[in-house]
Design a protein around this motif. Structure first.
Motif, PDB file in Angstrom:
ATOM      1  N   GLU A  61     -16.030 -39.028  14.370  1.00 23.50           N
ATOM      2  CA  GLU A  61     -17.192 -38.145  14.503  1.00 23.50           C
ATOM      3  C   GLU A  61     -18.489 -38.870  14.150  1.00 23.50           C
ATOM      4  N   GLY A  62     -18.399 -39.745  13.154  1.00 25.27           N
ATOM      5  CA  GLY A  62     -19.590 -40.492  12.741  1.00 25.27           C
ATOM      6  C   GLY A  62     -20.220 -41.222  13.918  1.00 25.27           C
ATOM      7  N   ASN A  63     -19.367 -41.677  14.834  1.00 21.99           N
ATOM      8  CA  ASN A  63     -19.861 -42.382  16.026  1.00 21.99           C
ATOM      9  C   ASN A  63     -20.811 -41.535  16.867  1.00 21.99           C
ATOM     10  N   TRP A  64     -20.761 -40.212  16.711  1.00 24.59           N
ATOM     11  CA  TRP A  64     -21.554 -39.326  17.563  1.00 24.59           C
ATOM     12  C   TRP A  64     -22.805 -38.785  16.882  1.00 24.59           C
ATOM     13  N   ARG A  67     -25.841 -39.542  18.727  1.00 20.65           N
ATOM     14  CA  ARG A  67     -25.845 -39.102  20.129  1.00 20.65           C
ATOM     15  C   ARG A  67     -25.730 -37.588  20.280  1.00 20.65           C
ATOM     16  N   ALA A  68     -25.798 -36.853  19.150  1.00 19.37           N
ATOM     17  CA  ALA A  68     -25.696 -35.382  19.238  1.00 19.37           C
ATOM     18  C   ALA A  68     -26.837 -34.867  20.122  1.00 19.37           C
ATOM     19  N   LEU A  77     -23.422 -31.875  12.387  1.00 19.79           N
ATOM     20  CA  LEU A  77     -22.426 -32.948  12.403  1.00 19.79           C
ATOM     21  C   LEU A  77     -22.588 -33.858  11.181  1.00 19.79           C
ATOM     22  N   LEU A  78     -23.838 -34.124  10.843  1.00 22.17           N
ATOM     23  CA  LEU A  78     -24.111 -34.956   9.666  1.00 22.17           C
ATOM     24  C   LEU A  78     -23.525 -34.292   8.407  1.00 22.17           C
ATOM     25  N   SER A 126     -16.401 -38.223  24.690  1.00 25.58           N
ATOM     26  CA  SER A 126     -17.562 -37.453  25.146  1.00 25.58           C
ATOM     27  C   SER A 126     -18.017 -36.530  24.016  1.00 25.58           C
ATOM     28  N   TRP A 127     -19.169 -35.906  24.196  1.00 28.70           N
ATOM     29  CA  TRP A 127     -19.660 -34.966  23.181  1.00 28.70           C
ATOM     30  C   TRP A 127     -18.682 -33.808  22.995  1.00 28.70           C
TER      31      TRP A 127
END
Ligand code: FAQ
Length: 325
Positions: A61-64, A67-68, A77-78, A126-127
């Protein structure tokens, strides 16, 4: 804290019987209580795997985060990823009440000898995968951990109460992402369905092998660590999730899925256990990438550990000086 000391913890049958009577009476076992060495080891095994899962679970999840698609999604997400770090820390603290040093456990993770949940060895393409993780992975974690909140070992059970509250928020943000995409453009809907197609079966594998192939379950159930078996929890998750998929107009990727009137359960087709064991044994799509990222993060954080230790030493010196004065 006086953790259990394995060398003095001789499992004589009378003590084991008294311990099991306490469990049968619904009492909670606390760190200073006597416990069979095997109970202690089972808890360290399970809790350390759980703590590692929370920590490695931050990576897909950190990878996104960067890009959110909106600021609101980025903030959620953070916060979620940060919560997972906190969960790992609570559970590592819990293992320390059993007389192990968390550094030893972390070394086992970094040198590849520890297990962590198979689910975190799949890629986030993907998101929509972020939605699928919140909905399915946190959803599965809630089903599993709501039961663990009633586990016989107090520190673990209490950590689960707080963790489950946070996982509920995680699940909702994931479900909301999926619902929004599913109600969006045809391309967004395809993206949501594709994420469900890829995450459905790995989510079911999170509950572990079938009960008949689960070497630890009998002991964990007898000692009240697990309250329900792997298959019982998996079935509960399936029943809850099939209805949720229908509500957002997505299709569970299982042509054999059917409702069984007699048991009132949704029955699924066969799980690919070869895939499960491949991933558990280190050969999933992202095992190497995850461990490499964890090792890098550990190395990059070394200066923080050094600074924290220096600060603690400084505080201790200041306290001893003021006590002496
Ligand atoms: N992956 O005899 P059993 C989360 C291993 S947290 C890898 O049935 P047991 C939050 C098992 O360790 C997710 N290995 O084992 C989040 C054993 O190996 P061992 C983690 C697995 O312990 C969301 C062997 O197979 N949750 O998602 C798996 O009775 C989003 C035989 O299995 C927990 O850890 C697997 N899926 O039952 C974070 C919950 N399944 O040690 C970030 C606590 C089994 O003998 C983002 N743990 N194995 O060499 C449990 O409830 C149990 O340990 C089970 C397994 C149910 C996972």
């Amino acid at each position: 804290m006086t953790p259990n000391k394995p060398e003095t913890n001789v499992d004589d049958p009378a003590r084991v019987a008294a311990f099991e009577a306490r469990i049968a009476a619904g009492e909670t076992i606390e760190p200073k209580d006597w416990m069979p060495e095997r109970y202690r080891r089972q808890l360290v095994r399970m809790m350390s795997q759980h703590a590692h899962s929370e920590v490695v679970g931050m990576l897909p999840e950190g990878n996104w985060i960067t890009r959110a698609p909106t600021l609101r999604r980025k903030m959620s997400l953070l916060a979620k990823v940060q919560d997972e770090a906190g969960h790992g820390l609570y559970i590592y603290c819990g293992t320390e009440t059993l007389g192990v040093d968390r550094h030893e456990l972390i070394q086992q993770l970094l040198n590849g000898t520890a297990k962590y949940s198979s689910i975190f060895n799949y890629p986030t393409l993907s998101w929509a995968d972020i939605g699928a993780i919140g909905w399915l992975v946190d959803g599965a974690a809630i089903v599993n951990q709501t039961m663990l909140a009633k586990a016989s070992y107090g520190p673990y059970a209490r950590a689960m109460v707080r963790i489950c509250k946070e996982e509920n928020f995680h699940k909702r943000q994931g479900f909301e992402i999926m619902a929004t995409l599913s109600a969006g453009t045809p391309a967004q809907k395809r993206m949501a369905q594709d994420a469900l197609d890829r995450w459905w079966w790995p989510s079911l594998m999170m509950f572990g092998p079938h009960d008949t192939d689960s070497p630890n379950s009998d002991e964990l159930l007898r000692w009240g660590v697990k309250r329900k078996s792997n298959d019982e929890l998996r079935q509960r998750f399936i029943n809850l999730t099939v209805a949720q998929a229908k509500a957002i107009d997505l299709t569970i990727p299982d042509p054999q899925l059917r409702f069984d009137e007699a048991s009132q359960n949704w029955l699924i087709g066969p799980i690919d256990w070869d895939e499960f064991w491949r991933v558990v044994r280190g050969n999933g799509p992202c095992n190497q990438e995850r461990l490499a990222a964890r090792r890098q993060a550990h190395d990059d954080g070394e200066w923080v550990r050094i600074a924290a230790a220096a600060y603690a030493a400084k505080q201790a010196r200041a306290e001893s000086t003021s006590e002496a004065a």
